[in-house]
Design an enzyme around this catalytic site. Structure first.
Site, PDB file in Angstrom:
ATOM      1  N   LYS A 179       8.689 -30.371   1.614  1.00  0.00           N
ATOM      2  CA  LYS A 179       8.693 -29.152   0.788  1.00  0.00           C
ATOM      3  C   LYS A 179      10.128 -28.980   0.280  1.00  0.00           C
ATOM      4  O   LYS A 179      11.001 -28.487   0.998  1.00  0.00           O
ATOM      5  CB  LYS A 179       8.266 -27.953   1.640  1.00  0.00           C
ATOM      6  CG  LYS A 179       7.606 -26.825   0.867  1.00  0.00           C
ATOM      7  CD  LYS A 179       8.452 -26.203  -0.219  1.00  0.00           C
ATOM      8  CE  LYS A 179       9.480 -25.247   0.326  1.00  0.00           C
ATOM      9  NZ  LYS A 179      10.375 -24.720  -0.768  1.00  0.00           N
ATOM     10  N   GLU A 254      19.493 -27.779  10.711  1.00  0.00           N
ATOM     11  CA  GLU A 254      20.885 -27.881  10.241  1.00  0.00           C
ATOM     12  C   GLU A 254      21.124 -26.650   9.370  1.00  0.00           C
ATOM     13  O   GLU A 254      20.539 -26.515   8.297  1.00  0.00           O
ATOM     14  CB  GLU A 254      21.066 -29.197   9.471  1.00  0.00           C
ATOM     15  CG  GLU A 254      22.515 -29.584   9.336  1.00  0.00           C
ATOM     16  CD  GLU A 254      23.129 -29.063   8.062  1.00  0.00           C
ATOM     17  OE1 GLU A 254      23.658 -27.926   8.074  1.00  0.00           O
ATOM     18  OE2 GLU A 254      23.058 -29.781   7.053  1.00  0.00           O
ATOM     19  N   CYS A 288      26.910 -27.291   3.264  1.00  0.00           N
ATOM     20  CA  CYS A 288      26.817 -26.801   4.651  1.00  0.00           C
ATOM     21  C   CYS A 288      28.135 -27.010   5.367  1.00  0.00           C
ATOM     22  O   CYS A 288      28.590 -26.162   6.113  1.00  0.00           O
ATOM     23  CB  CYS A 288      25.733 -27.551   5.413  1.00  0.00           C
ATOM     24  SG  CYS A 288      24.190 -27.640   4.537  1.00  0.00           S
ATOM     25  N   GLU A 387      29.147 -17.220   6.197  1.00  0.00           N
ATOM     26  CA  GLU A 387      29.096 -18.348   5.274  1.00  0.00           C
ATOM     27  C   GLU A 387      28.897 -17.801   3.850  1.00  0.00           C
ATOM     28  O   GLU A 387      27.855 -17.213   3.558  1.00  0.00           O
ATOM     29  CB  GLU A 387      27.940 -19.277   5.644  1.00  0.00           C
ATOM     30  CG  GLU A 387      27.934 -20.546   4.831  1.00  0.00           C
ATOM     31  CD  GLU A 387      26.821 -21.503   5.236  1.00  0.00           C
ATOM     32  OE1 GLU A 387      25.706 -21.030   5.514  1.00  0.00           O
ATOM     33  OE2 GLU A 387      27.070 -22.723   5.241  1.00  0.00           O
TER      34      GLU A 387
HETATM   35  P1  ADP Z   1      18.195 -19.985   0.320  1.00  0.00           P
HETATM   36  O1  ADP Z   1      17.926 -18.543   0.665  1.00  0.00           O
HETATM   37  O2  ADP Z   1      19.572 -20.245  -0.060  1.00  0.00           O
HETATM   38  O3  ADP Z   1      17.205 -20.560  -0.649  1.00  0.00           O
HETATM   39  P2  ADP Z   1      16.775 -20.971   2.614  1.00  0.00           P
HETATM   40  O4  ADP Z   1      17.291 -21.370   3.942  1.00  0.00           O
HETATM   41  O5  ADP Z   1      15.904 -19.767   2.586  1.00  0.00           O
HETATM   42  O6  ADP Z   1      18.028 -20.795   1.688  1.00  0.00           O
HETATM   43  O7  ADP Z   1      16.001 -22.192   1.935  1.00  0.00           O
HETATM   44  C1  ADP Z   1      16.014 -23.523   2.390  1.00  0.00           C
HETATM   45  C2  ADP Z   1      14.627 -24.089   2.264  1.00  0.00           C
HETATM   46  O8  ADP Z   1      13.762 -23.336   3.108  1.00  0.00           O
HETATM   47  C3  ADP Z   1      13.997 -24.027   0.872  1.00  0.00           C
HETATM   48  O9  ADP Z   1      13.196 -25.184   0.656  1.00  0.00           O
HETATM   49  C4  ADP Z   1      13.125 -22.797   0.956  1.00  0.00           C
HETATM   50  O10 ADP Z   1      12.048 -22.805   0.045  1.00  0.00           O
HETATM   51  C5  ADP Z   1      12.624 -22.908   2.374  1.00  0.00           C
HETATM   52  N1  ADP Z   1      12.146 -21.640   2.958  1.00  0.00           N
HETATM   53  C6  ADP Z   1      12.499 -20.371   2.625  1.00  0.00           C
HETATM   54  N2  ADP Z   1      11.824 -19.475   3.367  1.00  0.00           N
HETATM   55  C7  ADP Z   1      11.015 -20.174   4.205  1.00  0.00           C
HETATM   56  C8  ADP Z   1      10.079 -19.822   5.234  1.00  0.00           C
HETATM   57  N3  ADP Z   1       9.822 -18.558   5.537  1.00  0.00           N
HETATM   58  N4  ADP Z   1       9.463 -20.833   5.885  1.00  0.00           N
HETATM   59  C9  ADP Z   1       9.711 -22.131   5.604  1.00  0.00           C
HETATM   60  N5  ADP Z   1      10.572 -22.505   4.646  1.00  0.00           N
HETATM   61  C10 ADP Z   1      11.223 -21.565   3.946  1.00  0.00           C
END
Ligand code: ADP
Length: 485
Positions: A179, A254, A288, A387
């Site tokens: 994903k 990570e 990161c 961060e």
């Molecule tokens: P940002 O807020 O900067 O986009 P995230 O850590 O939320 O950082 O996003 C990293 C990844 O996690 C992306 O692929 C995002 O779509 C996914 N993501 C965001 N929310 C969820 C969730 N509740 N469960 C699983 N994956 C998620």
């Protein structure tokens, strides 16, 4: 416009329309305009992808599960070659999608190929052990693939993070469901086509695009996933881990950092300063392992700040294709967040030592932030503790080794750290004391280090990506005890 086929998911080597029929607009961060659409995946799409992956692996009997280690290695080498052959196209997609300067996108494409090359060579070197045990027994371990692994990828380095995570998982024999981030996934969709053309069996790699709270959440919670690897924010990582825990699935997380670089009075400043700057400016600070704090021995603090300030003042920010020092921030929300940190720090009266400039060619509709250097930042301030994920560098001074270590370790994070000193004993003493998954001495990042285990402690996460260590994480050990006497 990218081909319309990419408004579909890649499942079992075919483009499959999203079950819910929706799309997500893809915005170019350099000018804020929508230039493509991708499919909006939901739980039904994730379910289809997991089904395809399970069939491909099928406990070692599926079309992918049957591949020998040697065959996996040869195929992954062909995939590495396909990336290298198409590197310019992949880099252009990544540049448009993320806004990063072309030279960075090209470096990412090269690293993407290198991950597949590295893990291709590792496939047939991954093995278990025979263990000494009681007389009459022979005991051995097998390193088996988990089966189906889930990979949630962020938007900052789509190709690199996919490469290190999916590359290692495939090498260990897993079938993957990926994903990518909703903000940046075009290069990965293009790669899926290249992988299929290279001969990857249907279902070994599946990509479902979509939002995190929909497709991402469904992937984390799916009982057909045997391991999840996630790179992103600590808050989302926690949600992913909680969802996986319901099914008792292992996770590798990570989660970023607030990584310090320690500069001692005996350091080679000519070597250090360009690296200190690059470590926070690379990818507009959206890294990161960005070196977002510079801690300097008191006697040379002001000299280091002066040198950093001269470098910051020369930094130019503009569209990815202009290939300047710094591109835009990924989206409007992140831009507002990063600018909010800068505005608050200014409002709190912190000393702005220097800032870069926005190029005239940068459209006003793009998501730009100029790199900003703050000096003498208190240890408790937000830009020391949180961060920012933007081009914001904070300096502070220390009196001795003990204070340097205390400040360096004094945040919730622990991803990487840098130490600049010519004193060999201090190099090793500090490397042992710093709370981090990687410590760099008289360098920072070791040029990317595909071969070097990477990951954090504390809120930076757990588990290791990259290197052979990552490969071990994508396997499960089975012990076989045979009694023969
Ligand atoms: P940002 O807020 O900067 O986009 P995230 O850590 O939320 O950082 O996003 C990293 C990844 O996690 C992306 O692929 C995002 O779509 C996914 N993501 C965001 N929310 C969820 C969730 N509740 N469960 C699983 N994956 C998620």
């Amino acid at each position: 416009m990218i081909p319309a086929t990419q408004t579909a998911h890649f499942i079992a080597n075919r483009w499959v329309a999203p079950a819910g029929g929706g799309t997500i607009p893809v915005v170019d961060p350099s000018d804020g305009a929508v230039f493509a659409y991708v499919a909006r995946g939901n739980a039904a799409d994730i379910d289809a992808a997991v089904g395809a992956a399970r069939a491909a692996h099928d406990g070692g009997d599926g079309p992918w599960g049957r591949f020998s280690a040697l065959e996996r290695g040869r195929l992954m080498m062909r995939m590495a070659q396909a990336i290298a052959d198409n590197a310019e196209e992949l880099a252009r997609l990544e540049c448009r999608d993320t806004g990063k300067p072309m030279k960075q996108a090209r470096a990412d494409a090269a690293a993407f190929a290198r991950y597949f090359e590295y893990y291709a060579g590792a496939c047939d070197k991954l093995h278990g052990d025979t263990l000494p045990y009681q007389r009459g027994y022979t005991v051995l371990t097998l390193r088996e693939a988990h089966g189906v692994t889930g990979h949630i990828i962020p938007w900052n380095y789509p190709m690199q993070i996919f490469g290190r995570s999916v590359g290692a998982a495939l090498a260990a024999g897993n079938a993957c469901v990926v994903k990518p981030a909703e903000d940046a996934c075009l290069s990965l969709l293009r790669f899926a086509e290249l992988a299929a053309a290279a001969g990857l069996p249907a279902g070994a790699l599946n990509i479902v695009t979509g939002f995190g709270h929909e497709a991402g959440a469904a992937l984390s919670a799916h009982p057909g996933i045997d391991h999840i690897s996630f790179t992103g924010s600590p808050a989302t990582g926690s949600l992913v881990a909680q969802a996986a825990a319901v099914n008792h699935r292992p996770v590798t997380l990570e989660l970023g950092g607030k990584s310090p670089q320690l500069v001692f009075a005996d350091a080679d400043l000519d070597a250090a300063v360009p690296v200190l700057v690059a470590a926070i400016v690379q990818n507009a600070g959206q890294t990161c392992s960005a070196g977002s704090r510079v801690l300097v021995e008191q006697s040379i603090h002001d000299e280091v700040v002066q040198r950093l300030a001269a470098a910051f003042a020369a930094l130019r920010v503009g569209p990815g294709e202009a290939d300047l020092d710094c591109g835009p921030i990924i989206n409007a929300r992140q831009r507002a967040r990063v600018q909010g940190f800068i505005d608050q720090a200014r409002g709190d009266g912190l000393e702005v030592a220097a800032a870069g400039t926005l190029a005239a060619s940068a459209p006003s509709s793009g998501f730009y932030v100029v790199p900003t250097l703050f000096a003498h930042v208190p240890a408790a301030h937000r830009i020391t503790q949180e961060e920012v994920f933007g081009p914001v560098l904070a300096t502070a001074s220390f009196r001795d080794d003990a204070e340097a270590v205390r400040l360096a370790n004094g945040t919730p994070y622990g991803l990487v750290a840098g130490v600049w000193t010519r004193d060999g004993a201090r190099q090793l003493r500090l490397a042992r004391k710093l709370q981090a998954g990687q410590v760099f001495v008289n360098n920072y990042g070791a040029g990317g280090g595909v071969e070097l285990p990477f990951g954090g402690v504390k809120h930076s996460g757990h588990g290791r990506e990259k290197g052979f260590e990552a490969l071990l994480g994508f396997t499960c050990v089975k012990t076989i005890a045979l009694r023969h006497d």
